[in-house]
Design a protein around this motif. Structure first.
Motif, PDB file in Angstrom:
ATOM      1  N   ALA A 166       9.740   5.944  -6.159  1.00 51.77           N
ATOM      2  CA  ALA A 166       9.767   5.196  -4.895  1.00 51.77           C
ATOM      3  C   ALA A 166      10.882   5.696  -3.986  1.00 51.77           C
ATOM      4  O   ALA A 166      12.025   5.854  -4.398  1.00 51.77           O
ATOM      5  N   GLY A 167      10.535   5.956  -2.727  1.00 56.53           N
ATOM      6  CA  GLY A 167      11.516   6.393  -1.738  1.00 56.53           C
ATOM      7  C   GLY A 167      11.819   7.871  -1.759  1.00 56.53           C
ATOM      8  O   GLY A 167      12.528   8.370  -0.872  1.00 56.53           O
ATOM      9  N   ILE A 168      11.287   8.606  -2.746  1.00 58.79           N
ATOM     10  CA  ILE A 168      11.585  10.048  -2.825  1.00 58.79           C
ATOM     11  C   ILE A 168      10.327  10.886  -3.008  1.00 58.79           C
ATOM     12  O   ILE A 168      10.394  12.114  -2.972  1.00 58.79           O
ATOM     13  N   ALA A 174       4.642   4.707   2.174  1.00 59.89           N
ATOM     14  CA  ALA A 174       5.829   3.976   2.620  1.00 59.89           C
ATOM     15  C   ALA A 174       6.640   3.618   1.378  1.00 59.89           C
ATOM     16  O   ALA A 174       6.085   3.474   0.286  1.00 59.89           O
ATOM     17  N   ASP A 175       7.932   3.461   1.548  1.00 62.35           N
ATOM     18  CA  ASP A 175       8.817   3.120   0.438  1.00 62.35           C
ATOM     19  C   ASP A 175       8.533   1.683  -0.001  1.00 62.35           C
ATOM     20  O   ASP A 175       8.685   0.741   0.780  1.00 62.35           O
ATOM     21  N   GLN A 222      -0.961  -2.092  -3.151  1.00 56.00           N
ATOM     22  CA  GLN A 222      -0.955  -0.691  -2.763  1.00 56.00           C
ATOM     23  C   GLN A 222      -0.650  -0.591  -1.271  1.00 56.00           C
ATOM     24  O   GLN A 222      -1.398  -1.108  -0.437  1.00 56.00           O
ATOM     25  N   LEU A 223       0.454   0.064  -0.921  1.00 52.89           N
ATOM     26  CA  LEU A 223       0.777   0.274   0.487  1.00 52.89           C
ATOM     27  C   LEU A 223      -0.216   1.246   1.115  1.00 52.89           C
ATOM     28  O   LEU A 223      -0.515   2.298   0.552  1.00 52.89           O
ATOM     29  N   ALA A 228      -5.022   2.371  12.873  1.00 50.93           N
ATOM     30  CA  ALA A 228      -4.019   2.385  13.950  1.00 50.93           C
ATOM     31  C   ALA A 228      -2.651   2.857  13.461  1.00 50.93           C
ATOM     32  O   ALA A 228      -1.711   2.965  14.256  1.00 50.93           O
ATOM     33  N   GLY A 229      -2.558   3.123  12.162  1.00 52.52           N
ATOM     34  CA  GLY A 229      -1.290   3.582  11.606  1.00 52.52           C
ATOM     35  C   GLY A 229      -0.368   2.473  11.163  1.00 52.52           C
ATOM     36  O   GLY A 229       0.776   2.731  10.758  1.00 52.52           O
ATOM     37  N   ASP A 230      -0.843   1.211  11.237  1.00 49.35           N
ATOM     38  CA  ASP A 230      -0.016   0.078  10.831  1.00 49.35           C
ATOM     39  C   ASP A 230       0.078   0.002   9.307  1.00 49.35           C
ATOM     40  O   ASP A 230      -0.891   0.262   8.598  1.00 49.35           O
ATOM     41  N   VAL A 231       1.242  -0.402   8.806  1.00 44.50           N
ATOM     42  CA  VAL A 231       1.464  -0.530   7.369  1.00 44.50           C
ATOM     43  C   VAL A 231       0.965  -1.881   6.880  1.00 44.50           C
ATOM     44  O   VAL A 231       1.177  -2.921   7.522  1.00 44.50           O
ATOM     45  N   GLY A 232       0.309  -1.857   5.762  1.00 46.44           N
ATOM     46  CA  GLY A 232      -0.156  -3.084   5.132  1.00 46.44           C
ATOM     47  C   GLY A 232      -0.396  -2.842   3.654  1.00 46.44           C
ATOM     48  O   GLY A 232       0.021  -1.821   3.088  1.00 46.44           O
TER      49      GLY A 232
END
Length: 609
Positions: A166-168, A174-175, A222-223, A228-232
């Motif tokens: 995560a994060g790398i 997304a993290d 699951q991210l 539209a590129g929105d995170v969910g």
């Protein structure tokens, strides 16, 4: 890494003080066993086969070097039975083996070791021999570095887990860590969800590849990004192992990130209302989702609308709050280890020696993983070696891991689902020195993802729920595959081992799974094939299928060897010229050849015996 603020720190210290008062009243006879049991369980203290077991929470697997050193101190100074505990344990001896004498060397087959921490599949750390009378001291020691065992037991929301990269990770959408932390804070001692029908587990994955095994969780998140590129989040509910292995059902393809707490609350609230409480084996949310299907999903959507539209969406995650938490996970400043003029020659010698050693190249391939920062690498320390149980870490190894984290990884390490440790912030120029240091400690075996990198629960040697021992069988399999050339030729195989149907070793998700079962008071073992945790990009999470009747303990290692030999005979070359993996071969040819080989090995082993 996330750092507790003063409120968090004071809360954990107060909880430790509260527990000390409860423990002292229990030891003085003012609280009965029945009264004290829920109090200790709420803080992660179990009573297992021979002794108390402490489960320490490690949210999404992240540990600082300071926390590793405290865990080492606990292993060295507290994970040792006193005379009374040892006497009590000796009275509980069973056919599973004798209780060891303190001070003797640990022998996996016959003795239970002291002075060890154990990494779990859910990125927690467990200790198996801490006398209950010293448990309050341990809680206070943990609190000094922001650690605890709160909600690592009981019918509540347990430790939130995530991908160890995560994060790398280069494939990250997304993290997931800021969301994990927000969910953790929301779930901690949630008054409505402290007494659910059964325990409840949540995992979050932020990458394209599912390395968090979310399909196997009560709720798997699951991210994703919409058009539209929105995170969910895509939300799965009702996964689980145990007696009824089920992959979670997708109940929503997209929930906006700022509304995810409301959606989780809706999922759990419906479960809390309708989940069964009359039968412990049918109380998990997976049973409710399986039996109700679309009705469950409709109820969740109805509850979600109620929370958002009528109740005023009280747990909306604001941008300011997300930014506050996310700032804690900013990448640390990482530079290569300083080289002074006097030491330059030494560094050059280390690099030359490493690059001339074929084992270094193998280590780079198996234990070193890509990083989203091209100058950095993520490095796995292998805690799988002959003579040491999978996932165990001695006090000295924990101290050494803390030192490696400080020297090479900005003071951070992570527990992985596979029961190893990851150093997430290693400069590529430091790889030769890290390899040399880890090799001296026995933590650099290049077996990550190979057959000896197996997952195993503590089994009957420690756990009172287990039907059979897992550790001696894991040792026998490890011993059979000590030839590193052979292990590399076999290639990637997920071998998972559980000592009972509770599936703490995730045997259902193994390409090869082993399950300990009880038959007329004797230890037997079922073999499953074809399972997946979802990290295999060629296929989704799926439970393995049982291969015939169960096998005697003397037969298991030979059966595994026969299955592997069958794979090596049947595998084909891929388009790139590499050998087909075990799971790919199994999916192509089916189970029958492997089943026949396993059953044939049964008779061979009996004849030899």
């Amino acid at each position: 890494m996330y750092q507790y603020n003063e409120f968090d720190s004071q809360f954990v210290r107060n909880r430790a003080a509260q527990y000390r008062d409860q423990l002292e009243r229990y030891l003085a006879g003012k609280l009965s066993d029945e009264e004290f049991r829920p109090l200790r369980l709420q803080n992660g203290w179990y009573i297992q086969r021979y002794a108390p077991m402490a489960r320490i929470s490690v949210p999404y697997g992240e540990l600082s070097s300071a926390q590793l050193r405290v865990l080492a101190k606990i292993a060295r100074e507290y994970d040792r039975p006193d005379e009374q505990l040892l006497a009590d344990a000796q009275e509980k001896q069973t056919a599973l083996g004798p209780v060891p004498v303190p001070g003797t060397n640990r022998q996996v087959h016959t003795k239970l070791g002291y002075g060890y921490g154990h990494f779990t599949t859910r990125t927690n750390v467990q200790f198996n021999w801490i006398p209950l009378a010293k448990s309050a001291e341990v809680m206070e020691l943990l609190a000094s570095v922001g650690m605890h065992g709160i909600q690592t037991s009981g019918n509540a929301i347990r430790n939130i887990t995530a991908d160890h990269l995560a994060g790398i990770a280069a494939d990250e959408v997304a993290d997931p860590r800021p969301y994990c932390e927000i969910i953790r804070q929301w779930a901690a001692l949630h008054p409505e969800f402290c007494f659910l029908p059964r325990k409840f587990k949540i995992a979050v994955n932020g990458a394209k590849e599912d390395r968090a095994a979310i399909g196997w969780y009560d709720i798997g998140l699951q991210l994703v990004r919409n058009d539209a590129g929105d995170v969910g989040f895509r939300v799965q509910v009702g996964g689980g192992m145990g007696r009824t292995p089920i992959i979670g059902t997708v109940v929503s393809e997209f929930v906006a990130w700022d509304q995810i707490l409301h959606y989780i609350e809706a999922c759990i609230r419906v479960y809390n209302q309708y989940g069964r409480r009359d039968n412990i084996w049918k109380a998990r949310i997976k049973i409710l989702v399986k039996s109700e299907g679309q009705k469950y999903i409709d109820k969740v959507e109805e509850e979600f609308r109620q929370i958002v539209e009528v109740d005023g969406a009280p747990h909306t995650i604001t941008q300011a709050e997300f930014d506050r938490v996310a700032a804690q996970f900013a990448p640390p400043a990482v530079a290569r280890q300083p080289r002074d003029a006097a030491g330059k020659g030494v560094h050059e010698i280390i690099r030359a020696d490493a690059e001339a050693d074929p084992q270094y190249d193998r280590w780079l391939q198996r234990n070193v993983q890509p990083h989203r920062n091209p100058e950095l690498r993520a490095v796995l320390l292998s805690f799988k070696r002959l003579g040491q149980n999978p996932g165990d870490a001695t006090a000295d190894q924990l101290d050494a891991a803390a030192e490696l984290a400080e020297r090479f990884s900005a003071g951070e390490a992570r527990v992985t689902h596979e029961q190893n440790l990851l150093l997430p912030w290693v400069h590529q120029d430091d790889l030769p020195e890290l390899w040399a240091a880890a090799r001296k400690l026995g933590l650099a075996r290049p077996n990550i993802g190979l057959i000896t990198d197996m997952i195993a629960c503590p089994g009957g040697d420690f756990c009172s729920l287990a039907n059979a021992r897992s550790l001696p069988i894991a040792e026998a399999i490890t011993e059979r595959f000590q030839d590193l050339d052979e292990e590399w030729d076999i290639g990637e195989v997920d071998l998972n081992f559980s000592g009972c149907i509770n599936s703490c070793g995730h045997h259902h998700a193994g390409h090869i799974g082993i399950l300990g079962v009880d038959k007329d008071g004797k230890e037997w073992y079922q073999i499953t094939l074809g399972g997946s945790n979802g990290s295999d990009l060629s296929g989704p999470a799926t439970p393995g299928k049982i291969v015939g009747p169960s096998f005697a303990k003397e037969e298991v290692a030979g059966v595994i060897e026969a299955i592997i030999d069958t794979y090596r005979k049947l595998r084909a070359a891929t388009e790139g010229g590499k050998q087909e993996t075990f799971i790919a071969t199994l999916r192509r040819v089916g189970h029958d050849p492997f089943k026949a080989a396993a059953n044939a090995a049964r008779f061979v082993e009996k004849e030899v015996a």
